[in-house]
Design an enzyme around this catalytic site. Structure first.
Site, mmCIF file in Angstrom:
data_model
loop_
_atom_site.group_PDB
_atom_site.id
_atom_site.type_symbol
_atom_site.label_atom_id
_atom_site.label_comp_id
_atom_site.label_asym_id
_atom_site.label_seq_id
_atom_site.Cartn_x
_atom_site.Cartn_y
_atom_site.Cartn_z
ATOM 1 N N GLY A 105 0.846 -1.190 0.000
ATOM 2 C CA GLY A 105 0.000 0.000 0.000
ATOM 3 C C GLY A 105 0.882 1.240 0.000
ATOM 4 O O GLY A 105 2.065 1.172 0.306
ATOM 5 N N LYS A 106 0.324 2.374 -0.373
ATOM 6 C CA LYS A 106 1.063 3.647 -0.312
ATOM 7 C C LYS A 106 0.051 4.778 -0.413
ATOM 8 O O LYS A 106 -0.983 4.637 -1.080
ATOM 9 C CB LYS A 106 2.059 3.755 -1.474
ATOM 10 C CG LYS A 106 3.248 4.646 -1.166
ATOM 11 C CD LYS A 106 4.224 3.944 -0.240
ATOM 12 C CE LYS A 106 5.519 4.721 -0.089
ATOM 13 N NZ LYS A 106 6.527 3.946 0.659
ATOM 14 N N GLY A 107 0.357 5.893 0.234
ATOM 15 C CA GLY A 107 -0.580 7.009 0.170
ATOM 16 C C GLY A 107 0.072 8.292 0.596
ATOM 17 O O GLY A 107 1.281 8.360 0.821
ATOM 18 N N ASP A 146 6.692 8.147 5.992
ATOM 19 C CA ASP A 146 7.377 8.191 4.708
ATOM 20 C C ASP A 146 7.917 9.617 4.554
ATOM 21 O O ASP A 146 8.015 10.344 5.535
ATOM 22 C CB ASP A 146 6.387 7.828 3.584
ATOM 23 C CG ASP A 146 7.056 7.344 2.316
ATOM 24 O OD1 ASP A 146 7.764 8.146 1.692
ATOM 25 O OD2 ASP A 146 6.879 6.181 1.928
#
Length: 416
Positions: A105-107, A146
């Site tokens: 996942g990434k956001g 991040d």
């Protein structure tokens, strides 16, 4: 491929190339080119001066065949859906290479966090957590820090989620401060794993670590921790850089004497060293190991011919473009990929997730010991593919990841 192509294009090209080395159904490969879902949300923020601004937030969920989605949240002006999808794909491979029970996942939010006060960042984080709350959870999707976010961001995020759920749920995010369920050793884990993998690669090629010269581009959290550990183990760190420039000493820098950019911005380039360089000149140094540990797409078709290092170990996510990677392979320069080298972050995030579920904290020495074991296990799996099938390190890492994901998909089948 041109170097202007996106993270997503790069990730898809790498997948296609890797699939040729694995006995995997073409339908599964096609499925893995696309995310399961991508959420785009509006994040309104009341600024300190009373004005209202609306930012755009994203969460890409690539694949969860092996477990909950896992990946960072970044605050950066250029965050967009395509970048999040590409980075979420890399997280899927990274979790599979490490054999962790997660998918990718990434956001993030398209915002420059430097333009916000601390109270504004807190309000933005809490509202973003609410906007994507239905998509996340300790058994669904577990974000982490991040670019532009940190342990405090994760604490706010966890609190906002917990308040709405009516109970404290520390396992909804990782990378939190230890006082609210974070793991000791989480922040330095990506740099620590880069150092471990660099040490193993030096040994693999029968180099003497005490005669090995290393240049680190990006002396932030990842680069500084990697450099200091390698320095401790005997390697000679001859150059490090931050966003403003690089310092160089052919006799070796005392990495503990140089403060990282995270510790004191501008300290690296302002350090009293025998020689100062630009970041571009750092890439041209005749060193044994180059560690790009800052941002994506820094080794490109435009500068790859100037890279003189004997080996590259990727500390950042996607620092080498597909085109540059091809040139380096033709020249016989080994590139140890990000999905193996910097996977210490997600590995200690997994340890944190376990600690949160069990409500039991691990001491730092156990975290270090378990990380070492997991990194060596992954290194040995990838090394076996390199030795047995004469693959590049990147292709070998992808082969390990894809075979594990393919087996899981074959075993689970397609519903309905």
């Amino acid at each position: 491929m041109t170097d202007t192509e996106s993270t997503l294009s790069n990730a898809r090209r790498q997948l296609e190339r890797a699939a040729a080395n694995v006995d995997i159904d073409s339908g599964i490969v096609e499925r893995l080119k696309h995310p399961t879902r991508v959420q785009q949300v509006s994040v309104p923020l009341r600024r300190d001066d009373g004005t209202l601004e609306v930012y755009t937030g994203f969460r890409a969920q690539h694949d969860d065949v092996r477990g909950p989605y896992k990946g960072g949240l970044r605050y950066h002006p250029e965050v967009n859906a395509e970048e999040c999808i590409g980075l979420s794909m890399w997280m899927t491979w990274k979790c599979a290479v490490m054999d962790l029970p997660f998918g990718g996942g990434k956001g993030g939010v398209a915002v420059d966090p430097k333009t916000l006060s601390e109270t504004e960042r807190e309000r933005l984080t809490r509202r973003f957590a609410e906007e994507i709350r239905a998509a996340i959870g300790p058994k669904k999707d577990v974000p982490a820090p991040d670019m532009g976010t940190d342990s405090q961001t994760m604490a706010w995020f966890m609190d906002a989620y917990s308040m709405q759920e009516g109970e404290t749920i520390p396992g909804v995010v990782t990378g939190k401060p230890p006082s609210v369920g974070g793991s000791h050793g989480r922040e330095e884990a990506p740099g620590r794993s880069v150092a471990i993998i660099t040490r193993e690669a030096i040994d693999y090629y029968d180099w003497d670590i005490e005669e090995t010269t290393v240049a680190v581009q990006g002396f932030g959290s990842v680069g500084a921790n990697a450099a200091r550990l390698l320095d401790e183990w005997g390697a000679k760190i001859v150059a490090v850089s931050d966003v403003d420039g690089a310092i160089y000493d052919p006799d070796g820098l005392d990495t503990n004497d140089v403060e990282s950019h995270d510790e004191r911005p501008g300290m690296v380039s302002g350090y009293d060293a025998p020689e100062t360089l630009t970041n571009a000149e750092l890439f041209e140094l005749d060193v044994d190991v180059l560690v790009p540990a800052a941002v994506s797409n820094v080794i490109t078709a435009d500068n790859v011919d100037d890279v003189q290092a004997e080996m590259i170990v990727e500390g950042a996510n996607g620092p080498t473009t597909f085109a540059a990677d091809t040139v380096l392979e033709e020249r016989g320069v080994p590139v140890i990929p990000d999905i193996l080298a910097n996977a210490g972050g997600v590995t200690v995030s997994y340890f944190e997730w376990l600690q949160d579920i069990n409500r039991r904290t691990w001491p730092l020495d156990r975290v270090h010991e378990e990380l070492e074991q997991e990194m060596l296990k992954a290194w040995n799996a990838v090394r076996a593919e390199v030795d047995e099938r004469d693959l590049s390190w990147r292709d070998a890492a992808y082969a390990v990841a894809l075979s594990r994901i393919g087996e899981a998909k074959e075993t689970r089948g397609l519903w309905p």
